[in-house]
Design an enzyme around this catalytic site. Structure first.
Site, short mmCIF file in Angstrom:
data_model
loop_
_atom_site.label_atom_id
_atom_site.label_comp_id
_atom_site.label_asym_id
_atom_site.label_seq_id
_atom_site.Cartn_x
_atom_site.Cartn_y
_atom_site.Cartn_z
N GLY A 1 -6.78 -4.70 3.61
CA GLY A 1 -7.15 -5.32 2.35
C GLY A 1 -7.62 -4.37 1.29
N GLY A 2 -7.56 -3.06 1.58
CA GLY A 2 -7.93 -2.09 0.56
C GLY A 2 -7.05 -2.20 -0.67
N GLY A 3 -5.81 -2.66 -0.46
CA GLY A 3 -4.89 -2.85 -1.58
C GLY A 3 -4.95 -4.24 -2.18
CG ASP B 1 0.93 -4.18 5.91
OD1 ASP B 1 0.89 -3.25 5.09
OD2 ASP B 1 0.45 -5.30 5.68
CE LYS C 1 -6.28 5.65 5.77
NZ LYS C 1 -5.08 4.94 5.35
N GLY D 1 0.82 -1.21 0.00
CA GLY D 1 0.00 0.00 0.00
C GLY D 1 0.85 1.25 0.00
CB SER D 2 -0.06 4.80 -0.51
OG SER D 2 -0.99 4.94 0.54
CD GLU E 1 -1.60 -6.24 3.34
OE1 GLU E 1 -1.11 -5.24 2.78
OE2 GLU E 1 -2.80 -6.31 3.68
CG ASP F 1 -7.57 -0.41 4.27
OD1 ASP F 1 -7.04 0.44 3.54
OD2 ASP F 1 -7.50 -1.62 4.06
#
Length: 262
Positions: free
Chosen positions: A103-105, A89, A129, A34-35, A111, A92
């Site tokens: 799990g947005g990615g 990590d 978040k 993710g970002s 993960e 979200d």
């Protein structure tokens, strides 16, 4: 780092910078997807390049693996590592007990496997978040392609007996085609609005045939590092019951973070 970063990117950067302080030479490190996790990989890459940090990284997606190799981190598989010292990590959502939705990615299966195979899991995130109760962010559910519509129907029926506010279930798309995970599966997004009993929901969902894994991370996260746009990084440690804060100064000089913003 460029001073032109937006407040949200500064928040992600300082969270990653603070979390990188947990990593020491000789460690086997789970690398999230993710970002926000991308910032962490870049921070570790800088430490490898400039400080002689020697680590082995276990990525949670093909995207993270490619980035890790690009910045000079040695990449190995979880089977090679067998067990990890730490996993870092993004998330979200997280609640006061540091339970998460991830799990947005689209990588929550890998993960979760990597996080549970680690001595500790550190989450890097921003203040947006933080929630009192999980569920505002759609809950990802990885399912096998075979009979996914039947699986979706069974999931919808199971939600009737759950303590949730919404029950809309949608197939995640990638343009005109279903989204496909690294394992070749699909993702159902559960729009629940509020999850009253996350532990019970996780158990029920994972008992449904066709479901591979859900995006609820219960009792897995050890600490959350929250970044702020003004350069502050707050660490909430659930095991020690502590909260501490670090302030980073931003410098107007170029480095490897210039191309990370997403």
């Amino acid at each position: 780092m460029s001073i032109d970063l937006s407040p949200i990117d500064k928040a992600k950067f300082v969270a990653a910078k603070r979390a990188a302080q947990y990593v020491e030479s000789g460690m086997k490190v789970g690398l999230g997807t993710g970002s926000t996790a991308s910032w962490l990989v870049k921070c570790l890459g800088e430490m490898v390049r400039d400080d002689g940090l020697k680590i082995q990284g276990v990525p949670t997606s093909s995207r993270t693996a490619a980035l890790a190799r690009e910045v000079g981190i040695e990449v190995i598989s979880l089977d090679e590592a067998k067990w990890l010292d730490i996993c870092i990590d993004g998330a979200d959502e997280f609640d006061p007990n540091l339970n998460l939705i991830k799990g947005g990615g689209g990588a929550h299966l890998q993960e979760k496997i990597v996080a549970t195979a680690s001595d500790q899991m550190i989450v890097i995130t921003d203040a947006s978040k933080s929630v009192e109760t999980l569920g505002a962010f759609p809950l990802p559910l990885e399912v096998i392609p075979f009979g996914w519509q039947t699986t979706k129907t069974i999931v919808e029926e199971a939600l009737v007996g759950m303590d949730v506010l919404g029950r809309n279930v949608s197939l995640r798309m990638n343009g005109d085609a279903p989204y496909v995970t690294d394992e070749g599966n699909h993702i159902l997004d559960l729009h629940l609005n509020r999850i009253g009993n996350a532990r019970q929901l996780s158990l029920v969902l994972n008992q449904i045939p066709g479901v591979v894994e859900n995006g609820l991370f219960i009792d897995i996260c050890d600490a959350v590092v929250i970044g702020y746009g003004d350069g502050r990084a707050e660490v909430r440690d659930i095991n020690n019951g502590t909260v501490d804060e670090t302030k980073f100064d931003f410098l107007a000089e170029d480095n490897i973070f210039g191309d990370v913003a997403e």
